[in-house]
Design a protein around this motif. Structure first.
Motif, mmCIF file in Angstrom:
data_model
loop_
_atom_site.group_PDB
_atom_site.id
_atom_site.type_symbol
_atom_site.label_atom_id
_atom_site.label_comp_id
_atom_site.label_asym_id
_atom_site.label_seq_id
_atom_site.Cartn_x
_atom_site.Cartn_y
_atom_site.Cartn_z
ATOM 1 N N LEU A 1 50.092 25.741 98.742
ATOM 2 C CA LEU A 1 50.845 24.986 99.743
ATOM 3 C C LEU A 1 51.822 25.906 100.463
ATOM 4 O O LEU A 1 52.224 26.938 99.931
ATOM 5 C CB LEU A 1 51.612 23.853 99.069
ATOM 6 C CG LEU A 1 50.749 22.793 98.383
ATOM 7 C CD1 LEU A 1 51.580 22.017 97.363
ATOM 8 C CD2 LEU A 1 50.138 21.858 99.413
ATOM 9 N N GLY A 2 52.215 25.512 101.681
ATOM 10 C CA GLY A 2 53.263 26.265 102.357
ATOM 11 C C GLY A 2 52.873 26.845 103.698
ATOM 12 O O GLY A 2 53.317 27.943 104.048
ATOM 13 N N HIS A 3 52.048 26.110 104.478
ATOM 14 C CA HIS A 3 51.596 26.626 105.766
ATOM 15 C C HIS A 3 52.763 27.036 106.661
ATOM 16 O O HIS A 3 52.716 28.085 107.310
ATOM 17 C CB HIS A 3 50.730 25.580 106.462
ATOM 18 C CG HIS A 3 50.288 25.962 107.840
ATOM 19 N ND1 HIS A 3 49.579 27.107 108.091
ATOM 20 C CD2 HIS A 3 50.463 25.351 109.048
ATOM 21 C CE1 HIS A 3 49.323 27.200 109.394
ATOM 22 N NE2 HIS A 3 49.860 26.152 109.990
ATOM 23 N N ASN B 1 41.535 22.593 109.551
ATOM 24 C CA ASN B 1 42.738 23.308 109.987
ATOM 25 C C ASN B 1 44.004 22.551 109.610
ATOM 26 O O ASN B 1 44.028 21.816 108.640
ATOM 27 C CB ASN B 1 42.652 23.621 111.486
ATOM 28 C CG ASN B 1 41.482 24.527 111.809
ATOM 29 O OD1 ASN B 1 41.266 25.540 111.152
ATOM 30 N ND2 ASN B 1 40.690 24.146 112.814
ATOM 31 N N ASP B 2 45.057 22.689 110.381
ATOM 32 C CA ASP B 2 46.339 22.081 110.023
ATOM 33 C C ASP B 2 46.303 20.573 110.273
ATOM 34 O O ASP B 2 45.615 20.092 111.172
ATOM 35 C CB ASP B 2 47.462 22.727 110.840
ATOM 36 C CG ASP B 2 48.839 22.395 110.293
ATOM 37 O OD1 ASP B 2 48.922 21.950 109.128
ATOM 38 O OD2 ASP B 2 49.824 22.575 111.031
ATOM 39 N N SER C 1 48.655 19.094 105.940
ATOM 40 C CA SER C 1 48.799 20.530 106.158
ATOM 41 C C SER C 1 47.426 21.171 106.082
ATOM 42 O O SER C 1 46.409 20.480 106.011
ATOM 43 C CB SER C 1 49.719 21.129 105.090
ATOM 44 O OG SER C 1 49.958 22.502 105.321
ATOM 45 N N GLU C 2 47.383 22.478 106.103
ATOM 46 C CA GLU C 2 46.134 23.180 105.833
ATOM 47 C C GLU C 2 45.740 22.964 104.372
ATOM 48 O O GLU C 2 46.590 23.008 103.478
ATOM 49 C CB GLU C 2 46.285 24.679 106.111
ATOM 50 C CG GLU C 2 46.349 25.032 107.576
ATOM 51 C CD GLU C 2 46.427 26.529 107.797
ATOM 52 O OE1 GLU C 2 46.159 26.956 108.932
ATOM 53 O OE2 GLU C 2 46.754 27.276 106.849
#
Length: 217
Positions: free
Chosen positions: A192-194, A116-117, A143-144
């Motif tokens: 990328l970019g949670h 997860n994150d 991040s994720e």
């Protein structure tokens, strides 16, 4: 020379902060000389005629559903009119899970994010001389970490490694940034970019800026 036209459509699951990400990406496009329209409804896609004037579409819509009268003109704009499409994370790579033609256009679909994150991992540039990543060094992110099913036709620009997920416990090289064609249109994706703070990282901003500008008609 007339400015290129970009359309950002945001919504879906709020956990990915779509409104905030839309603001960040709109700023990048405006700095690059685009005129940017931002919409928070998928109904913006219904007007096939007006989409013909759009040079770039940036979807920021995790999960959710999309009607045939919304999806059809979107696909047509890219495939037939040559409108570019670019996006990041679940906003483009985990949208409309029942729409396989949309996934075919994107070139991949999210299936898991083990841990997860907050997982710390490295993003590696695979084609360091490619203009979309040239000068961007490998970098780490917490991040994720997206495990994705991907189209073998994509052109992979950056990857990460999933340790122990392959046969016999081998490592799996997973695409993070790629490009592809969908009919007449160019497609750019970055996993990328949670949330907005990840998009705001300098290397991610640079990747997104270059990718969006490249994808535009």
């Amino acid at each position: 020379m007339q400015a290129k036209q970009a359309l950002i459509v945001w919504g879906g699951w709020d956990g990915h902060q779509p409104k905030e990400v839309a603001g960040l990406l709109a700023g990048l496009l405006q700095d690059a000389g685009f005129e940017v329209e931002i919409s928070d409804t998928l109904d913006r896609f219904k007007d096939a005629e007006s989409l013909k004037a759009v040079d770039l579409i940036v979807p920021i819509w995790t999960m959710g559903t999309i009607g045939k009268d919304q999806l059809g003109p979107l696909l047509q704009a890219v495939k037939e009119n040559g409108t570019g499409i670019a996006g990041c994370h679940g906003g483009m790579g985990d949208s409309f899970r029942m729409e396989v033609e949309y996934q075919f256009m994107v070139g991949g679909q999210w299936v898991a994010h083990p841990g997860n994150d907050g997982v710390r991992y490295t993003v590696n540039m695979r084609q360091p001389d490619h203009p979309l990543v040239r000068g961007i060094e490998d970098f780490e992110v917490s991040s994720e970490k997206y495990y994705m099913h991907v189209d073998p036709a994509i052109d992979v620009l950056a990857t990460t490694t999933f340790e122990g997920y392959g046969p016999g416990g081998s490592d799996v090289l997973m695409p993070v940034v790629w490009t592809k064609k969908y009919g007449a249109g160019k497609v750019y994706y970055c996993s990328l970019g949670h949330q907005a703070n990840i998009v705001a990282m300098p290397p991610v901003l640079e990747l997104m800026k270059r990718g969006m500008v490249w994808a535009a008609r």
